[in-house]
Design a protein around this motif. Structure first.
Motif, short mmCIF file in Angstrom:
data_model
loop_
_atom_site.label_atom_id
_atom_site.label_comp_id
_atom_site.label_asym_id
_atom_site.label_seq_id
_atom_site.Cartn_x
_atom_site.Cartn_y
_atom_site.Cartn_z
N TYR A 138 0.82 -1.22 0.00
CA TYR A 138 0.00 0.00 0.00
C TYR A 138 0.86 1.28 0.00
CZ TYR A 138 -3.70 -3.22 1.71
OH TYR A 138 -4.58 -4.26 1.90
N GLN A 164 4.66 -0.66 -5.07
CA GLN A 164 3.63 0.27 -4.63
C GLN A 164 4.21 1.45 -3.85
OE1 GLN A 164 0.54 -1.91 -2.56
NE2 GLN A 164 0.28 -3.39 -4.22
N LEU A 288 -2.31 3.09 -1.82
CA LEU A 288 -3.70 2.80 -1.49
C LEU A 288 -4.00 3.35 -0.10
CD1 LEU A 288 -3.74 -0.90 -2.74
CD2 LEU A 288 -4.92 1.01 -3.82
N SER A 346 -10.25 -0.56 0.02
CA SER A 346 -9.46 0.58 -0.47
C SER A 346 -10.38 1.70 -0.91
CB SER A 346 -8.59 0.14 -1.65
OG SER A 346 -7.80 -0.98 -1.30
#
Ligand SMILES: *Cc1c(COP(=O)(O)O)cnc(C)c1O
Length: 373
Positions: A138, A164, A288, A346
């Motif tokens: 995330y 990410q 995220l 999310s």
């Protein structure tokens, strides 16, 4: 095409609008020069990305998945080896281990950060273990200090999956420079996204960098000399120049993501959900913004019906994927990751998201929670 969501999960059209002139110019110059494969733009992007992370070498490749596969090969992973990683990640983190003929060995997550639990790594080490792949899930860096300590003690490599987490910081250090090598994805929706597939391997090791350069281009040292078994995994020049334009904005875009996350945190204070936990000394880049909520599936449906595009990352932990069933894992093996997979949700986040968008997401969430009480 108009989206059926009033607030999308990510909004790449808005982003393109804000940089259209520079993008169009960069693309048309590549097309004019017909400099499509391994053109100058690739080199320029590699140098610029090295400046972002502070790593010595960046090697552009065709995707984040190929970056993982080539990095594992360069790190010497062979059939029969084992590589330890988290069960809470995108499939490519582990499927690329299998593609090398090796076996992914899964570990449960820390229930607060959702990253691999360093306390659970040592019990998984065998004589076959070659390395560890922590994932900065995330956009939040994994707890690298204890992981590096374990790796050193057992002489294992550490490969960071930073797909990410472009620009995220762990104790002031940029992710991608802590392990032996790191991989990035420039899939369009990532914090730094191409207009197609692209990825990179980052390392401070000259020998790993040289091997990756050979592997991505047919093992080719010179035009007709092939030293090793390689692949066609090059980053193309169009993607490189697009990424180069976007890289200039990355810090600002990451900052806006952090501001959006912080507004979500404030507005969700008295809502019965769990907000992301960010340890001190860590700077997440919020690829995220994932909350935990009971009755997640109903909330997911309710928000989507209300025009809010929410996502689930990920509904099935890797140890329970059909692909990995031959490895013999079963439900109950990794309770923290299993609970998370049923609760994680999310919410929309992207640099251009407005305060009123965020307020609308939160008020819709409150409405849906009231109804499902
Ligand atoms: C996106 C992603 C990948 C794969 O990258 P691609 O560029 O889509 O091949 C690997 N690992 C993680 C954690 C990712 O999020």
């Amino acid at each position: 095409m108009k989206s059926k969501y009033s607030i999308p999960l990510v909004n790449l059209k808005l982003q393109y609008k804000s940089i259209k002139k520079d993008i169009d110019k960069a693309m048309s110059s590549v097309i004019k020069d017909t400099d499509f494969i391994m053109g100058e733009g690739v080199k320029f992007f590699e140098e610029a990305f090295s400046q972002l992370t502070g790593a010595k070498y960046t090697i552009g490749v065709s995707s984040g998945t190929d970056a993982l596969f080539l990095a594992l090969q360069a790190l010497g992973v062979k059939p029969g080896d084992e590589v330890i990683t988290t069960t809470h990640t995108f499939v490519a983190t582990a499927s690329t281990i299998s593609m090398c003929g090796a076996t992914p060995v899964f570990v449960d997550i820390d229930p607060k950060t959702y990253n691999i639990d360093p306390k659970r790594i040592e019990e998984k080490i065998t004589r076959k273990t070659k390395g560890i792949i922590p994932v900065h899930i995330y956009g939040q860096p994994a707890d690298m200090d204890p992981i590096m300590k374990i790796a050193k003690k057992h002489k294992l490599f550490v490969l960071e999956d930073a797909a990410q987490a472009h620009g995220a910081l762990y104790k002031g250090r940029s992710v991608g420079t802590i392990g032996d090598a790191a991989t990035f994805s420039f899939y369009p929706g990532k914090n730094l996204g191409a207009y197609g597939d692209a990825g990179a391997v980052v390392t401070n090791s000259e020998s790993i960098a040289q091997t990756i350069r050979l592997l991505r281009n047919h093992g080719r040292r010179e035009k007709y000399t092939h030293d090793i078994l390689g692949y066609g995994s090059r980053m193309d020049t169009l993607q490189a120049v697009i990424l180069l334009v976007k890289l200039k904005h990355l810090r600002k875009w990451n900052k806006r993501r952090r501001e959006a996350a912080s507004l979500y945190n404030d507005l969700l204070k008295n809502v019965p959900v769990i907000i992301p936990f960010e340890p001190k000394s860590i700077e997440s880049v919020y690829h995220l913004y994932a909350i935990r909520v009971e009755g997640r599936d109903g909330v997911y449906e309710g928000l989507r019906k209300a025009g809010i595009e929410v996502g689930i990352h990920y509904p099935v932990p890797l140890h329970l994927q059909p692909l990995f069933q031959p490895l013999g894992y079963k439900e109950g093996d990794f309770p923290q990751a299993e609970v998370l997979s049923k609760e994680t949700l999310s919410l929309p986040i992207f640099p251009e998201i407005t305060k009123s968008d965020i307020k609308k997401v939160v008020s819709s969430l409150k409405n849906v929670l009231k109804r499902t009480d």
